[in-house]
Design an enzyme around this catalytic site. Structure first.
Site, mmCIF file in Angstrom:
data_model
loop_
_atom_site.group_PDB
_atom_site.id
_atom_site.type_symbol
_atom_site.label_atom_id
_atom_site.label_comp_id
_atom_site.label_asym_id
_atom_site.label_seq_id
_atom_site.Cartn_x
_atom_site.Cartn_y
_atom_site.Cartn_z
ATOM 1 N NE ARG A 128 22.496 11.431 -11.686
ATOM 2 C CZ ARG A 128 21.564 11.126 -12.593
ATOM 3 N NH1 ARG A 128 20.995 9.930 -12.612
ATOM 4 N NH2 ARG A 128 21.183 12.003 -13.499
ATOM 5 C CD GLU A 144 19.304 17.706 -14.038
ATOM 6 O OE1 GLU A 144 18.353 18.447 -14.330
ATOM 7 O OE2 GLU A 144 19.576 16.674 -14.678
ATOM 8 C CG ASN A 146 18.558 14.185 -11.430
ATOM 9 O OD1 ASN A 146 17.887 14.480 -12.399
ATOM 10 N ND2 ASN A 146 19.869 14.361 -11.387
ATOM 11 C CB SER A 151 18.521 6.446 -14.424
ATOM 12 O OG SER A 151 19.223 7.525 -15.014
ATOM 13 C CE LYS A 309 16.372 20.827 -15.073
ATOM 14 N NZ LYS A 309 15.534 19.630 -15.000
ATOM 15 C CE LYS A 362 20.155 23.146 -16.808
ATOM 16 N NZ LYS A 362 20.646 22.352 -15.665
ATOM 17 C CD GLU A 366 14.103 16.376 -13.710
ATOM 18 O OE1 GLU A 366 15.262 15.985 -13.877
ATOM 19 O OE2 GLU A 366 13.843 17.442 -13.123
ATOM 20 N N GLY A 367 15.181 14.017 -17.860
ATOM 21 C CA GLY A 367 15.431 12.941 -18.810
ATOM 22 C C GLY A 367 16.354 13.249 -19.968
ATOM 23 N NE ARG A 449 25.005 11.540 -16.209
ATOM 24 C CZ ARG A 449 23.960 12.301 -15.884
ATOM 25 N NH1 ARG A 449 22.824 12.136 -16.526
ATOM 26 N NH2 ARG A 449 24.051 13.206 -14.936
#
Length: 475
Positions: A128, A144, A146, A151, A309, A362, A366-367, A449
């Site tokens: 993603r 970024e 992923n 998810s 990253k 950064k 992740e998350g 989002r």
């Protein structure tokens, strides 16, 4: 250019629509575990609450939507090509490993696979790529990429259905058309890719193993994929934590991975992306065991590392993309790159200390909930410089993106809140290769989002954002 919301509603109308929407969520499985119920993270069907959502879709210019979709197959290919260059990964992350234990452990597994010349004939990536519209430059910029545990393909697909349903019911009064919400088949397309990888593995009795956290309130997003796999393909999915894999797993001499006596065709990681997923050596042992096996890994250790990253920042350097992509692909990718810098550049550190509001710091995490902004960014940079050594190598600096904030109605726990919000678009991609044959390389759905504009972080599961969908506009 903005991710604006449709015309304002009066509070009573918004409240009525929010109740209808919450009922729809319950009827259609757009749910997560309720934090108020301790068992909701471990026992399916106990303590459910609707997933946080935006009441209406975010306006988004169709031209930027098409740009993001066209980039997905290019990024899929880029991940695969970079993953094949083991020396590039090791060298690019060499300083990071000295100051970041988690990245160091991942690199150690990767190095062991390089030493035994481990072949991954079947390579599966479910990715993603996340973007924001920058109002300062009028461009779509990547946040970024992923490559592990991308998810919300399950729940994200449902939000598009929710919004089309609400617009059919209320759209006339709001001057909205349900056809402007693009279809979102992320859930079925991710499942199709997993099923195709299972088919390429070619052992009918084998299962797909989903690696999950011991406590997972977002389990229903994952169960949607398992349901599609069973209903459409007759494929069984088993759910295991890393510690369970270590206790129940073994690799046979021919490379076959057995867990609990079952042959595993595909390992799909929905955990394993953060240090707290490895509380003991048992979890690291499990990760190495799976990597040594012949099972298809989604992602393999090399795909996982490509998503760090630091690699994102390395790929943004001049002449690096030329190692991996054709010239016409390079132009498309560079166009969406935000400014990215390593912290061995004293001038950029000085600039960031003077103007911290223009940057994001950064770490390799992740998350959601990990990035550093504003005065905290300045203080962190000053402290790291004083400490000296390689501590700065654990971070990258990124140009801060300034999306335009617009009014939105965000629903969480049955309560509708109105406020200024900004949105982030994630484009899913699936890539499957068996030896030299590319079986799948496609864009497959999206995740929108939305969060209040005063929040710097963007994770839904981390509690900062709500799930949303797109309403395509001509501007």
């Amino acid at each position: 250019m903005s991710a604006a919301m449709p015309p304002a509603m009066d509070p009573a109308a918004a409240g009525e629509m929010a109740r209808e929407a919450a009922a729809w969520c319950s009827l259609h499985g757009l749910v997560v575990g309720d934090r108020a119920d301790q068992r909701s993270a471990t026992v399916p069907g106990v303590g459910l609450v609707h997933a946080p959502f935006s009441l209406l879709p975010a306006h988004f210019p169709e031209s930027f939507w098409r740009q993001a979709c066209e980039l997905a197959p290019v990024f899929n290919e880029l991940v695969d090509r970079v993953s094949m260059d083991g020396n590039f990964l090791q060298n690019a992350l060499s300083k990071t490993r000295q100051v970041d234990d988690f990245t160091s452990r991942l690199l150690e597994i990767h190095r062991k696979m390089m030493e035994i010349n481990k072949e991954e004939n079947i390579r599966l990536g479910l990715h993603r790529s996340d973007y924001m519209l920058d109002s300062e430059t009028s461009s779509l910029l990547q946040i970024e990429l992923n490559t592990i545990s991308a998810s919300f393909p399950g729940l994200g697909s449902l939000v598009s259905d929710l919004h089309r349903s609400l617009i059919k019911q209320y759209g006339t009064s709001l001057s909205l058309e349900h056809k402007r919400v693009p279809a979102n088949a992320a859930s079925t397309q991710f499942s199709e890719a997993l099923a195709q990888a299972w088919s390429e593995f070619n052992i009918d009795s084998a299962v797909i193993m989903m690696i999950v956290q011991p406590e997972e309130r977002n389990m229903y997003d994952q169960y949607w994929l398992s349901k599609h796999l069973q209903d459409s393909h007759g494929i069984t999915t088993i759910r295991k934590t890393l510690s369970q894999v270590e206790a129940e797993g073994q690799v046979l001499p021919d490379g076959t991975l057995l867990v609990g006596g079952q042959k595993v065709a595909v390992v799909y990681f929905r955990a394993g992306y953060a240090p707290n997923d490895y509380p003991s050596e048992a979890e690291w042992s499990a990760r190495l065991m799976m990597e040594q096996s012949s099972a298809v890994k989604c992602p393999s250790i090399s795909y996982h590392l490509v998503g760090t990253k630091k690699i994102q920042q390395e790929l943004a350097k001049p002449n690096v993309l030329e190692r991996f992509l054709k010239s016409e692909e390079i132009d498309k990718v560079r166009k969406c790159f935000a400014g990215l810098w390593s912290l061995d550049d004293e001038y950029i550190i000085k600039t960031a200390v003077e103007k911290p509001e223009l940057f994001v710091l950064k770490p390799q995490r992740e998350g959601g909930g990990n990035n550093i902004y504003g005065l905290d960014l300045r203080e962190t940079l000053v402290r790291l410089q004083k400490e000296g050594g390689d501590a700065l190598a654990a971070y990258i600096l990124m140009q801060r993106i300034f999306p335009k904030a617009s009014p939105a109605y965000l629903v969480r726990g049955g309560v509708c809140h109105e406020g200024l919000a900004i949105s982030e678009l994630g484009i899913y991609g699936a890539y499957l290769r068996n030896k030299d044959k590319v079986v799948i390389n496609e864009q497959c759905g999206y995740l929108m989002r939305t969060k209040v504009s005063s929040s710097d972080e963007g994770g839904v599961a981390a509690g900062f954002a709500v799930l949303d969908s797109l309403y395509l506009t001509g501007k």
